[in-house]
Design an enzyme around this catalytic site. Structure first.
Site, PDB file in Angstrom:
ATOM      1  N   CYS A 382      17.267  14.049 112.750  1.00 62.71           N
ATOM      2  CA  CYS A 382      16.207  13.560 112.335  1.00 62.71           C
ATOM      3  C   CYS A 382      15.190  14.576 111.409  1.00 62.71           C
ATOM      4  O   CYS A 382      15.646  15.701 110.464  1.00 62.71           O
ATOM      5  CB  CYS A 382      15.770  11.947 112.229  1.00 62.71           C
ATOM      6  N   HIS A 508      21.196  10.493 114.195  1.00 53.79           N
ATOM      7  CA  HIS A 508      21.221  10.296 114.476  1.00 53.79           C
ATOM      8  C   HIS A 508      22.547   9.912 115.467  1.00 53.79           C
ATOM      9  O   HIS A 508      22.772   8.986 115.529  1.00 53.79           O
ATOM     10  CB  HIS A 508      19.945   8.805 115.329  1.00 53.79           C
ATOM     11  N   GLU A 510      22.770  10.538 118.296  1.00 52.14           N
ATOM     12  CA  GLU A 510      23.291  10.652 119.679  1.00 52.14           C
ATOM     13  C   GLU A 510      22.689   8.445 120.058  1.00 52.14           C
ATOM     14  O   GLU A 510      23.060   7.995 121.338  1.00 52.14           O
ATOM     15  CB  GLU A 510      21.093  10.486 120.340  1.00 52.14           C
TER      16      GLU A 510
HETATM   17  N1  GLN Z   1      10.132  10.432 109.261  1.00 47.52           N
HETATM   18  C1  GLN Z   1      11.503  10.916 109.057  1.00 47.52           C
HETATM   19  C2  GLN Z   1      11.618  10.661 107.519  1.00 47.52           C
HETATM   20  O1  GLN Z   1      11.250   9.180 107.124  1.00 47.52           O
HETATM   21  C3  GLN Z   1      11.561  11.591 109.780  1.00 47.52           C
HETATM   22  C4  GLN Z   1      13.224  10.291 110.636  1.00 47.52           C
HETATM   23  C5  GLN Z   1      12.938  10.078 111.525  1.00 47.52           C
HETATM   24  O2  GLN Z   1      12.937  11.389 112.522  1.00 47.52           O
HETATM   25  N2  GLN Z   1      13.983   9.208 112.365  1.00 47.52           N
HETATM   26  O3  GLN Z   1      12.679  10.964 106.885  1.00 47.52           O
END
Ligand code: GLN
Length: 557
Positions: A382, A508, A510
């Protein structure tokens, strides 16, 4: 047949591992062929943990249907096959939100809306919903008995016993039996007080799970049984273990599942825990170790990356390796010169996890540049994928000041910008791109090789995305976009083909990794990191051999 309910409460102190206990019971019941579902009630007033700081709450676990939930749901999914959704985690805030909406609609037909019965009815309805298609529903009540906030939940489970009877409900209470060093004694008084507290709200526990650092001798168990009014067999030693994956085995040795079946009048098959025994065997008998550096913020608070840490453990177990994780505070890498490199030298692989806000970004970019140039395996998740794109834009494509509009709204190169579907949305609660979305992989890419298929589905939690206006420039310079949404709108995976293992994903992974089913992205990242380690070890050994054979060295001996 209607479901049976196990209610898990906690006393004495928080953080006794109620979630893990609930998950482990689920695992044990599944190992006997029963079907389970698990749910958690959180007594706080936030509608969900989505808006809470990781310091306050730890990780926000995201389900397929896009609910932002408590991290205990992560344990539930890792230990069982339960399919969790927004139905499986309720806060007081969400219960009230629902009731107030009904009241405004006029659904209560002029009645006074009260905690009993309206709030408790809402809670009971939520419990019954998750119990619909399973043999056993395991329901965890967050907080500690005696808290004002958890009273309506405790009252609701009391009513459930009243309504459904003993054969269909079981109260399991997790307490602490501390060893007091000065007296060289285990103390049962906190447990007695905690049970007294429960009794005062009408609940007599059936089974006590006693957290302790040593086995409880028969005399201690008898004493607790006598004072807490439970059978001696129902006082369970829940001893601390080095690996959370050993908890189901510890419980099975204490016969918790047999007791549950007996109390709930349930028929089930023989327990089969072979796969878990194999996992625990691996935990304690690794062939070697691997060291991963996680560069982020909130790193001093491990709970904020719970699933991530576990997914790495799963990846390491898949290769029979012991995982060492070092949390590297990203701001500490912002040295202004190359000296930060010394902090990264010892890692076999580097990972930048998800995150929000601009603190630490410069340090993450340094770590990514290091990984890219020195060919150290890199995995960006992300935010870690977004920062990898920013680093590439700046350092390879020469786009000075390239950034995400999240960190620098005035950047000349918005390589990452606000998700197009979220433009104009300012409210913070539940407004991100959340939950499972399909993704199509490009044939022949590292991503394709890792997954072994072209269609995948992964869970998201973000507000910003890769800006396709920069696609041509970045890909011409060597970045590869290897995964996108099937309609091509969003970039989901990027990678560097001229690097042994450099990959970033917008989702994500994970959240979907389990000890018995390690996620391919983690399995291959840890594998590549270990190969990197072996390569460096071989280089070092070759250098030592060379030193040894130098004539002047030999002459000096
Ligand atoms: N801050 C970034 C976004 O909102 C990444 C979010 C994250 O890593 N979950 O896109």
């Amino acid at each position: 047949m209607s479901a049976k309910y196990i209610f898990v409460t906690g006393g004495v102190v928080s953080s006794l591992g109620k979630g893990l206990a609930a998950a482990s019971i689920g695992c044990l019941l599944e190992s006997r062929g029963l079907t389970v579902n698990l749910m958690k009630f959180d007594p706080y007033l936030n509608v969900d943990p989505g808006t809470m700081s990781p310091f306050q709450h730890g990780e926000v676990f995201v389900t397929d249907d896009g609910a932002e939930t408590d991290l205990d749901l992560g344990h539930y999914e890792r230990f069982t096959h339960a399919k969790l959704s927004r139905d499986n985690n309720w806060t007081t805030g969400r219960i009230y939100e629902q009731i107030i909406a009904k009241e405004r609609r006029g659904d209560y037909l002029g009645k006074t809306v009260q905690v009993i019965p309206h709030v408790t009815n809402e809670i009971k309805a939520a419990m019954k919903k998750v119990a619909q298609d399973v043999d056993v529903a395991i329901i965890e009540i967050g907080g500690t008995v005696g808290d004002i906030e958890s009273l309506p939940f405790i009252e609701a489970i009391r009513q459930m016993r009243q309504e459904l009877g003993r054969e269909h409900t079981l109260f399991m209470h997790v307490t602490l039996v501390p060893f007091i060093a000065a007296a060289q004694e285990l103390k049962t008084k906190p447990t007695q007080h905690s049970v007294k507290e429960l009794l005062s709200v009408g609940i007599q526990p059936d089974i006590l799970l006693c957290r302790t650092d040593r086995f409880l001798a028969k005399e201690i168990k008898s004493k607790i049984a006598l004072f807490c009014n439970v059978g001696e067999e129902a006082v369970i030693t829940a001893k601390d273990v080095a690996s959370i994956y050993e908890v189901p085995l510890v419980f099975s040795r204490e016969g918790v599942d047999t007791l549950v079946l007996k109390y709930l009048h349930l028929e089930a098959g023989e327990r089969n825990l072979a796969a878990w025994e194999e996992i625990v065997h691996r935990v304690y008998n690794p062939k070697d170790e691997v060291t991963i550096g996680i560069v982020g913020k909130y790193v001093e608070y491990e709970d904020s990356y719970k699933s991530l840490k576990e997914a790495l453990v799963h990846g390491a177990l898949a290769h029979n390796l012991k995982l060492n994780v070092n949390w590297v505070e990203a701001e500490g890498l912002e040295t202004g010169d190359q000296s930060y490199e010394a902090q990264l030298e010892d890692y076999d692989g580097l990972l930048v996890p998800g995150g929000f806000g601009k603190r630490g970004i410069a340090g993450m970019l340094n770590a990514i540049r290091y990984a890219r140039e020195k060919k150290v395996p890199y995995f960006g998740i992300c935010l870690g994928m977004q920062t990898a794109c920013i680093e590439f834009a700046r350092d390879v494509c020469g786009l000075a000041g390239a950034n995400s509009s999240e960190f620098d709204p005035a950047t000349p190169h918005r390589v990452i910008y606000k998700l197009r579907e979220l433009r104009g949305v300012e409210e913070l609660g539940g407004t991100m791109r959340l939950g499972a979305w399909p993704c199509r992989l490009e044939p022949g890419t590292l991503a394709h090789k890792i997954y072994g298929k072209l269609e995948i589905s992964e869970r998201h939690r973000h507000r910003y995305e890769f800006n396709r206006e920069y696609e041509e420039m970045l890909t011409a310079a060597g970045l590869r976009i290897s995964g996108s949404t099937p309609d091509g709108t969003y970039v989901e995976i990027v990678e560097l083909p001229d690097h042994p293992h450099f990959i970033g994903c917008q989702f994500h992974p994970e959240f979907k990794s389990k000890p018995l089913e390690p996620h391919p992205l983690f399995r291959t990242f840890v594998g590549a990191s270990y190969e990197h380690k072996l390569k460096r070890r071989a280089q070092r050994e070759a250098a030592e051999v060379e030193m040894f054979h130098r004539p002047e060295k030999v002459g000096r001996r």
